[in-house]
Design a protein around this motif. Structure first.
Motif, PDB file in Angstrom:
ATOM      1  N   HIS A 157       9.421   6.614  -0.567  1.00  0.00           N
ATOM      2  CA  HIS A 157       8.796   8.244  -0.095  1.00  0.00           C
ATOM      3  C   HIS A 157       7.887   7.845   1.102  1.00  0.00           C
ATOM      4  O   HIS A 157       7.933   8.741   2.111  1.00  0.00           O
ATOM      5  N   LEU A 158       7.033   7.064   0.937  1.00  0.00           N
ATOM      6  CA  LEU A 158       5.790   6.761   1.879  1.00  0.00           C
ATOM      7  C   LEU A 158       6.177   6.286   3.172  1.00  0.00           C
ATOM      8  O   LEU A 158       5.973   6.930   4.288  1.00  0.00           O
ATOM      9  N   LEU A 159       7.226   5.521   3.127  1.00  0.00           N
ATOM     10  CA  LEU A 159       7.869   5.013   4.519  1.00  0.00           C
ATOM     11  C   LEU A 159       8.214   6.019   5.103  1.00  0.00           C
ATOM     12  O   LEU A 159       8.509   6.171   6.311  1.00  0.00           O
ATOM     13  N   ARG A 160       9.326   6.751   4.401  1.00  0.00           N
ATOM     14  CA  ARG A 160       9.864   8.120   5.098  1.00  0.00           C
ATOM     15  C   ARG A 160       9.063   9.078   5.492  1.00  0.00           C
ATOM     16  O   ARG A 160       9.104   9.594   6.764  1.00  0.00           O
ATOM     17  N   MET A 161       7.907   9.286   4.691  1.00  0.00           N
ATOM     18  CA  MET A 161       6.783  10.412   5.310  1.00  0.00           C
ATOM     19  C   MET A 161       6.270   9.749   6.674  1.00  0.00           C
ATOM     20  O   MET A 161       5.807  10.565   7.471  1.00  0.00           O
ATOM     21  N   ALA A 162       5.943   8.224   6.565  1.00  0.00           N
ATOM     22  CA  ALA A 162       5.653   7.813   7.892  1.00  0.00           C
ATOM     23  C   ALA A 162       6.208   7.763   9.067  1.00  0.00           C
ATOM     24  O   ALA A 162       5.610   7.738  10.289  1.00  0.00           O
ATOM     25  N   GLU A 163       7.650   8.242   8.734  1.00  0.00           N
ATOM     26  CA  GLU A 163       8.446   8.119  10.092  1.00  0.00           C
ATOM     27  C   GLU A 163       7.974   9.876  10.503  1.00  0.00           C
ATOM     28  O   GLU A 163       8.476  10.037  12.096  1.00  0.00           O
ATOM     29  N   LEU A 164       7.200  10.603  10.086  1.00  0.00           N
ATOM     30  CA  LEU A 164       6.864  12.001  10.416  1.00  0.00           C
ATOM     31  C   LEU A 164       6.046  11.593  11.735  1.00  0.00           C
ATOM     32  O   LEU A 164       5.022  11.021  11.404  1.00  0.00           O
ATOM     33  N   PRO A 165       6.166  12.234  12.700  1.00  0.00           N
ATOM     34  CA  PRO A 165       4.976  11.828  13.896  1.00  0.00           C
ATOM     35  C   PRO A 165       3.495  12.288  13.480  1.00  0.00           C
ATOM     36  O   PRO A 165       2.791  11.790  14.141  1.00  0.00           O
ATOM     37  N   HIS A 166       3.518  13.252  12.799  1.00  0.00           N
ATOM     38  CA  HIS A 166       2.140  13.754  12.532  1.00  0.00           C
ATOM     39  C   HIS A 166       1.666  13.150  11.141  1.00  0.00           C
ATOM     40  O   HIS A 166       0.245  13.722  10.761  1.00  0.00           O
ATOM     41  N   VAL A 167       2.248  12.242  10.465  1.00  0.00           N
ATOM     42  CA  VAL A 167       1.589  11.562   9.212  1.00  0.00           C
ATOM     43  C   VAL A 167       1.320  10.034   9.796  1.00  0.00           C
ATOM     44  O   VAL A 167       2.212   9.271  10.070  1.00  0.00           O
ATOM     45  N   HIS A 168       0.030   9.882   9.489  1.00  0.00           N
ATOM     46  CA  HIS A 168      -0.277   8.435   9.711  1.00  0.00           C
ATOM     47  C   HIS A 168      -0.791   7.705   8.500  1.00  0.00           C
ATOM     48  O   HIS A 168      -1.816   8.138   8.060  1.00  0.00           O
ATOM     49  N   LEU A 169      -0.375   6.668   8.181  1.00  0.00           N
ATOM     50  CA  LEU A 169      -0.377   5.992   6.910  1.00  0.00           C
ATOM     51  C   LEU A 169      -1.122   4.784   7.117  1.00  0.00           C
ATOM     52  O   LEU A 169      -0.815   3.779   8.141  1.00  0.00           O
ATOM     53  N   HIS A 170      -2.421   4.402   6.744  1.00  0.00           N
ATOM     54  CA  HIS A 170      -2.967   3.061   6.568  1.00  0.00           C
ATOM     55  C   HIS A 170      -3.594   2.670   5.376  1.00  0.00           C
ATOM     56  O   HIS A 170      -3.844   3.212   4.332  1.00  0.00           O
TER      57      HIS A 170
END
Length: 265
Positions: free
Chosen positions: A173-186
């Motif tokens: 799910h985190l990887l899918r969310m990271a595909e959104l241009p406005h979501v930045h995961l670090h």
């Protein structure tokens, strides 16, 4: 509790509108594709209310979305009073910042992961758990609305390497969310060692007028603040943990590596 009172109101309105429409529980169940026992259990409170159920009742009883609106109210009212200002800030934010050293931030949790976290308190009634799960998922709708906020989330690697049964699904799910241009995961890699973020999680919301609101949690409750001095400290802490995190591409590579260890989802 206010949330329970609103839930009771929904059940009363379900009974009233069904009766006014001249429908028995059996007939409403046939039209809505639910059993009569399920209709009865919802109306008497022995089955928790959930979004799919009330949405279907809105459709069948032609209420114009009344029950969905009331359920959102119940979910908000069921939150602790100290948490409500944060919900308002989060909902209206232009930018959101999250850091957690031990868990995936609530805005990015799957239903099963959220349910596991909310069951940490094993004295909590199951209906309360399900109500809070629904409220947490409802919060996440800001991520897919027409004008979403920019979201930057920093997670410690240790939180990603939990071996619970829900983690494979959560990482996907985190990887899918990271595909959104406005979501930045670090991710902060484990080799970083001790760092300032280990003092506890924090969340920051920036409104359209540029003001910041901060949210902190502890074992008993939490704190929501917009104090200028406190926000200055929290923004410094945020910059500290953000500076320790891997760049976005390396963070996603780490996520994919950890996710692959859980097998296909």
């Amino acid at each position: 509790m206010e949330g329970e009172q609103t839930a009771d109101l929904i059940r009363a309105q379900l009974r009233r509108i069904r009766t006014a429409a001249g429908l028995s529980q059996e007939e409403l169940g046939r039209r809505a594709n639910y059993s009569a026992s399920t209709i009865s259990a919802v109306e008497t409170g022995t089955r928790p209310l959930d979004k799919p159920y009330v949405k279907r009742m809105d459709e069948v009883l032609d209420t114009g979305g009344l029950f969905e609106s009331l359920l959102r109210m119940a979910e908000r009212d069921g939150q602790p009073s100290w948490f409500r200002p944060w919900l308002e800030a989060e909902r209206n934010a232009k930018q959101l910042r999250y850091f957690n050293p031990t868990l995936v931030p609530g805005l990015l949790q799957t239903e099963n992961y959220a349910r596991t976290v909310l069951r940490f308190d094993d004295t909590k009634p199951e209906e309360d758990v399900e109500r809070q799960v629904a409220a947490r998922l409802e919060r996440q709708e800001i991520l897919v609305r027409e004008h979403p906020p920019q979201v930057v989330a920093v997670i410690d690697e240790s939180a990603l390497r939990r071996t619970d049964a829900t983690m494979g699904e959560q990482l996907a799910h985190l990887l899918r969310m990271a595909e959104l241009p406005h979501v930045h995961l670090h991710a902060i890699p484990s080799y970083t060692g001790l760092h300032v973020g280990l003092s506890g999680p924090l969340a920051l919301a920036r409104s359209t007028d540029g003001g910041w609101v901060g949210h902190l949690e502890n074992q008993l409750s939490g704190l929501v603040t917009d104090s200028e001095d406190e926000m200055a400290t929290l923004l410094e802490r945020w910059e500290g943990v953000r500076g320790l995190a891997l760049p976005r591409d390396l963070s996603l590579a780490l996520l994919k590596e950890v996710e692959s260890q859980h097998g296909p989802q």
